[in-house]
Design an enzyme around this catalytic site. Structure first.
Site, PDB file in Angstrom:
ATOM      1  N   LEU A  36      25.699  -4.466  -8.657  1.00  0.00           N
ATOM      2  CA  LEU A  36      25.653  -3.935  -7.584  1.00  0.00           C
ATOM      3  C   LEU A  36      24.221  -4.965  -6.751  1.00  0.00           C
ATOM      4  O   LEU A  36      23.093  -5.146  -7.370  1.00  0.00           O
ATOM      5  CB  LEU A  36      24.349  -2.401  -7.981  1.00  0.00           C
ATOM      6  CG  LEU A  36      24.296  -1.538  -7.292  1.00  0.00           C
ATOM      7  CD1 LEU A  36      24.568   0.338  -7.412  1.00  0.00           C
ATOM      8  CD2 LEU A  36      22.709  -1.680  -7.166  1.00  0.00           C
ATOM      9  N   ASN A  38      21.417  -3.958  -3.758  1.00  0.00           N
ATOM     10  CA  ASN A  38      20.998  -3.026  -2.108  1.00  0.00           C
ATOM     11  C   ASN A  38      20.198  -3.350  -1.629  1.00  0.00           C
ATOM     12  O   ASN A  38      20.196  -4.231  -0.571  1.00  0.00           O
ATOM     13  CB  ASN A  38      20.529  -1.502  -3.782  1.00  0.00           C
ATOM     14  CG  ASN A  38      19.807  -1.713  -3.893  1.00  0.00           C
ATOM     15  OD1 ASN A  38      20.174  -2.411  -4.937  1.00  0.00           O
ATOM     16  ND2 ASN A  38      18.911  -0.648  -3.760  1.00  0.00           N
ATOM     17  N   ASP A  39      19.074  -3.480  -2.072  1.00  0.00           N
ATOM     18  CA  ASP A  39      18.057  -3.543  -0.869  1.00  0.00           C
ATOM     19  C   ASP A  39      17.714  -5.186  -0.395  1.00  0.00           C
ATOM     20  O   ASP A  39      17.668  -5.949  -1.709  1.00  0.00           O
ATOM     21  CB  ASP A  39      16.433  -2.528  -1.102  1.00  0.00           C
ATOM     22  CG  ASP A  39      16.519  -1.169  -0.884  1.00  0.00           C
ATOM     23  OD1 ASP A  39      17.279  -0.495  -1.166  1.00  0.00           O
ATOM     24  OD2 ASP A  39      15.180  -0.630  -0.758  1.00  0.00           O
ATOM     25  N   GLN A  55      17.736  -6.573  -3.854  1.00  0.00           N
ATOM     26  CA  GLN A  55      18.037  -5.500  -5.533  1.00  0.00           C
ATOM     27  C   GLN A  55      19.164  -5.841  -5.660  1.00  0.00           C
ATOM     28  O   GLN A  55      20.381  -6.146  -5.429  1.00  0.00           O
ATOM     29  CB  GLN A  55      17.367  -3.993  -4.733  1.00  0.00           C
ATOM     30  CG  GLN A  55      16.012  -3.662  -4.437  1.00  0.00           C
ATOM     31  CD  GLN A  55      15.253  -3.634  -5.902  1.00  0.00           C
ATOM     32  OE1 GLN A  55      15.439  -2.677  -6.574  1.00  0.00           O
ATOM     33  NE2 GLN A  55      14.329  -4.400  -5.754  1.00  0.00           N
ATOM     34  N   TYR A  98      11.237  -2.937  -7.973  1.00  0.00           N
ATOM     35  CA  TYR A  98      11.902  -2.844  -7.078  1.00  0.00           C
ATOM     36  C   TYR A  98      11.729  -3.280  -5.564  1.00  0.00           C
ATOM     37  O   TYR A  98      10.897  -4.660  -5.833  1.00  0.00           O
ATOM     38  CB  TYR A  98      10.844  -0.702  -6.912  1.00  0.00           C
ATOM     39  CG  TYR A  98      11.692   0.119  -7.928  1.00  0.00           C
ATOM     40  CD1 TYR A  98      12.738  -0.859  -8.947  1.00  0.00           C
ATOM     41  CD2 TYR A  98      11.932   1.159  -7.232  1.00  0.00           C
ATOM     42  CE1 TYR A  98      13.331   0.505  -9.462  1.00  0.00           C
ATOM     43  CE2 TYR A  98      12.552   2.211  -8.404  1.00  0.00           C
ATOM     44  CZ  TYR A  98      13.380   1.796  -9.368  1.00  0.00           C
ATOM     45  OH  TYR A  98      14.441   2.609  -9.822  1.00  0.00           O
ATOM     46  N   SER A  99      11.598  -2.433  -4.442  1.00  0.00           N
ATOM     47  CA  SER A  99      11.910  -3.849  -3.258  1.00  0.00           C
ATOM     48  C   SER A  99      10.732  -3.692  -2.606  1.00  0.00           C
ATOM     49  O   SER A  99       9.281  -3.342  -3.088  1.00  0.00           O
ATOM     50  CB  SER A  99      12.235  -2.353  -1.905  1.00  0.00           C
ATOM     51  OG  SER A  99      13.582  -2.114  -2.748  1.00  0.00           O
ATOM     52  N   ARG A 158       6.002   3.332  -3.059  1.00  0.00           N
ATOM     53  CA  ARG A 158       6.850   1.818  -3.176  1.00  0.00           C
ATOM     54  C   ARG A 158       7.449   1.322  -2.126  1.00  0.00           C
ATOM     55  O   ARG A 158       7.288   1.924  -0.866  1.00  0.00           O
ATOM     56  CB  ARG A 158       8.115   2.786  -4.137  1.00  0.00           C
ATOM     57  CG  ARG A 158       9.124   2.793  -3.530  1.00  0.00           C
ATOM     58  CD  ARG A 158      10.491   3.588  -4.155  1.00  0.00           C
ATOM     59  NE  ARG A 158      10.949   4.165  -3.979  1.00  0.00           N
ATOM     60  CZ  ARG A 158      11.054   6.102  -4.132  1.00  0.00           C
ATOM     61  NH1 ARG A 158      10.252   5.941  -5.164  1.00  0.00           N
ATOM     62  NH2 ARG A 158      11.810   6.938  -3.536  1.00  0.00           N
ATOM     63  N   ASP A 159       7.994   0.633  -2.596  1.00  0.00           N
ATOM     64  CA  ASP A 159       8.240  -1.154  -1.170  1.00  0.00           C
ATOM     65  C   ASP A 159       7.291  -1.969  -0.341  1.00  0.00           C
ATOM     66  O   ASP A 159       7.185  -1.272   1.110  1.00  0.00           O
ATOM     67  CB  ASP A 159       9.015   0.092  -0.157  1.00  0.00           C
ATOM     68  CG  ASP A 159      10.440   0.497  -0.705  1.00  0.00           C
ATOM     69  OD1 ASP A 159      10.703   0.206  -2.507  1.00  0.00           O
ATOM     70  OD2 ASP A 159      10.803   1.426  -0.736  1.00  0.00           O
ATOM     71  N   GLU A 213      10.574   5.431   2.664  1.00  0.00           N
ATOM     72  CA  GLU A 213      10.998   4.068   1.714  1.00  0.00           C
ATOM     73  C   GLU A 213      11.380   3.243   2.881  1.00  0.00           C
ATOM     74  O   GLU A 213      11.770   2.720   4.022  1.00  0.00           O
ATOM     75  CB  GLU A 213      12.207   4.234   1.551  1.00  0.00           C
ATOM     76  CG  GLU A 213      12.833   5.358  -0.135  1.00  0.00           C
ATOM     77  CD  GLU A 213      14.118   4.955  -0.764  1.00  0.00           C
ATOM     78  OE1 GLU A 213      13.553   5.108  -1.656  1.00  0.00           O
ATOM     79  OE2 GLU A 213      15.075   4.910  -0.712  1.00  0.00           O
TER      80      GLU A 213
END
Length: 477
Positions: A36, A38-39, A55, A98-99, A158-159, A213
């Site tokens: 997978l 994603n971001d 990600q 995480y991002s 986050r992010d 987000e």
């Protein structure tokens, strides 16, 4: 190289051949080699190359394990997939890297990301962490630099997106208030390691979803743009019809008061599959954006083939007449081939020689005086078609994937629309096997959608219920 990264590389080696046999793999958009994606993260220009981290779960098509994968390019078009740079293997990121974002300082490329930690009961802790590199490919983790969310906010924190203004570094971070509403907060630093909390960014969006987000603030020619992805927004007619949205407000952020005076929230993309965008400044001063061409908590057909999701193509951002406009980067022209051009006056339904395919760029101009609807049926065949049209009576652009092949996410509908008042409609289409990106009227609106038609569905039909002038330029890619 850590043992976990070695394990991820081994997963690529063992599954790459079987994954790449899937017809729906893309020709010119970015995908993970397995598992997978994603971001997009850490989008940056460093030492003559573009760096785009992402990600990545190399082992499964779910969000359980998150590495940072790494793409590298000299021209935004030809990308090399490098070794992953971050793995969830330290106490502060053991449940996911995480991002976050990237910035250059003192000749180093510095990654700023969220370390996700969960205890045996599922309780979350988040840490904003640093990693540094002297070459853009091998990174040393420095650990957390912000260890707790501020008072008044949950652990959904986050992010981080970092930028520099004069001698001060700033970071905007997505947050959730204790009352379970979304927000973004601002930090500042003189050295990128020691951070001070400045406060919550004050907006007019007090009860706008339950979590914001991937926030991103930047300026274009002195005008401020705040991008974020709010979760928990109810649909309003043609707006906010996806599970989660991504959009922007125009307005300048004052770091001293942490106040953002802004206009209305607008969706960045009117299609089905667009989330978590991130921007950067390139070597020529352009503001470039890429995003995840997908959404969380939605099942996609390729999961059974060992891979999931992809990224959009790079888009240049401009502010024109008080609106954020998106255009394909000029570099995309490098991959054009087999040019075909058509000009005609037609009505009804019509196809043209050599205007077909499943991987192409096409610019189609349609102008009608008496038609109610004009448009294009893409990927036609096997009782399949993807419909892109303009309704003159409603003054709306419409994308319909209800007959595009394998149907998914039906609970969110199969049609997307947006208002556009224009006598002439220009569809600038990038088709890539199972992804379509459409730029309407020079980027005034954009539609992104995943579709999963049969390999043999490659026809293109043009239709109008009145006399319509048509101009077509098409290139294979």
């Amino acid at each position: 190289m850590s043992e976990l990264i070695k394990k991820a590389l081994g997963e690529i080696k063992s599954k790459k051949n079987s994954v790449e046999k899937d017809y729906h793999r893309l020709d010119y958009h970015l995908m993970a080699p397995t598992g997978l994606i994603n971001d997009p993260n850490g989008f940056s220009y460093y030492r003559g190359k573009y760096h785009l981290f992402y990600q990545w779960n190399p082992f499964e098509c779910n969000h359980k394990t998150k590495f940072w994968g790494h793409f590298q390019s000299e021209d935004l078009v030809s990308w090399e997939n490098k070794s992953p740079v971050l793995a969830p293997e330290d106490w502060y990121d053991k449940n996911g890297c995480y991002s976050g974002s990237a910035i250059e300082k003192d000749g180093q490329l510095i990654l700023f990301y969220t370390g996700n930690v969960k205890d045996q009961y599922g309780n979350r802790e988040t840490y904003q962490c640093l990693a540094v590199s002297d070459n853009g490919e091998e990174f040393q983790k420095l650990g957390p630099v912000i260890t707790n969310q501020p008072n008044g906010y949950t652990r959904h924190f986050r992010d981080p997106k970092v930028w520099k203004d004069r001698e001060i570094y700033y970071s905007v971070i997505g947050a959730q208030r204790d009352n379970l509403t979304g927000a973004a907060v601002l930090y500042s630093s003189n050295d990128i390691k020691n951070w001070s909390f400045l406060g919550e960014i004050k907006t007019d969006l007090e009860n706008f979803g339950y979590m914001w987000e991937c926030p991103d603030y930047f300026e274009i020619n002195g005008e401020g743009v705040f991008i974020f992805s709010p979760q928990g927004i109810d649909a309003e007619n043609d707006k906010y019809n996806n599970i989660y949205q991504s959009g922007y407000v125009l307005g300048k952020l004052d770091p001293k008061t942490v106040n953002l005076r802004h206009g209305e929230f607008s969706e960045l993309d009117r299609g089905f599959d667009f989330y978590a965008p991130q921007t950067m400044i390139d070597k020529n001063g352009r503001r470039i954006m890429m995003a995840w061409a997908g959404l969380p908590e939605v099942d996609y057909p390729t999961e059974n083939m060992g891979w999931l999701h992809c990224l959009t193509m790079p888009r240049e951002l401009l502010i024109i007449d008080g609106k954020l406009v998106q255009k394909p980067v000029e570099e995309m022209k490098k991959i054009r081939k087999d040019f075909v051009e058509v000009q005609d006056l037609f009505s009804g339904k019509k196809s043209y020689p050599d205007i077909e395919g499943d991987s192409f760029e096409m610019i189609c101009r349609l102008k009608s005086i008496d038609a109610g609807e004009v448009g294009i049926n893409l990927r036609v065949g096997n009782n399949e078609k993807t419909v892109l049209k303009y309704d003159y009576s409603e003054k709306k652009v419409i994308l319909d994937r209800g007959s595009s092949g394998e149907i998914f996410a039906e609970e969110y509908g199969t049609v997307r629309k947006c208002f556009l008042d224009s006598l002439e409609i220009v569809f600038h289409i990038f088709m890539d096997k199972s992804l379509i990106e459409v730029f309407i009227n020079d980027g005034e609106e954009v539609f992104t959608a995943r579709i999963f038609p049969d390999e043999k569905s490659s026809g293109i039909e043009f239709f109008s219920d009145g006399k319509t002038e048509i101009s077509i330029k098409k290139w294979n890619i």
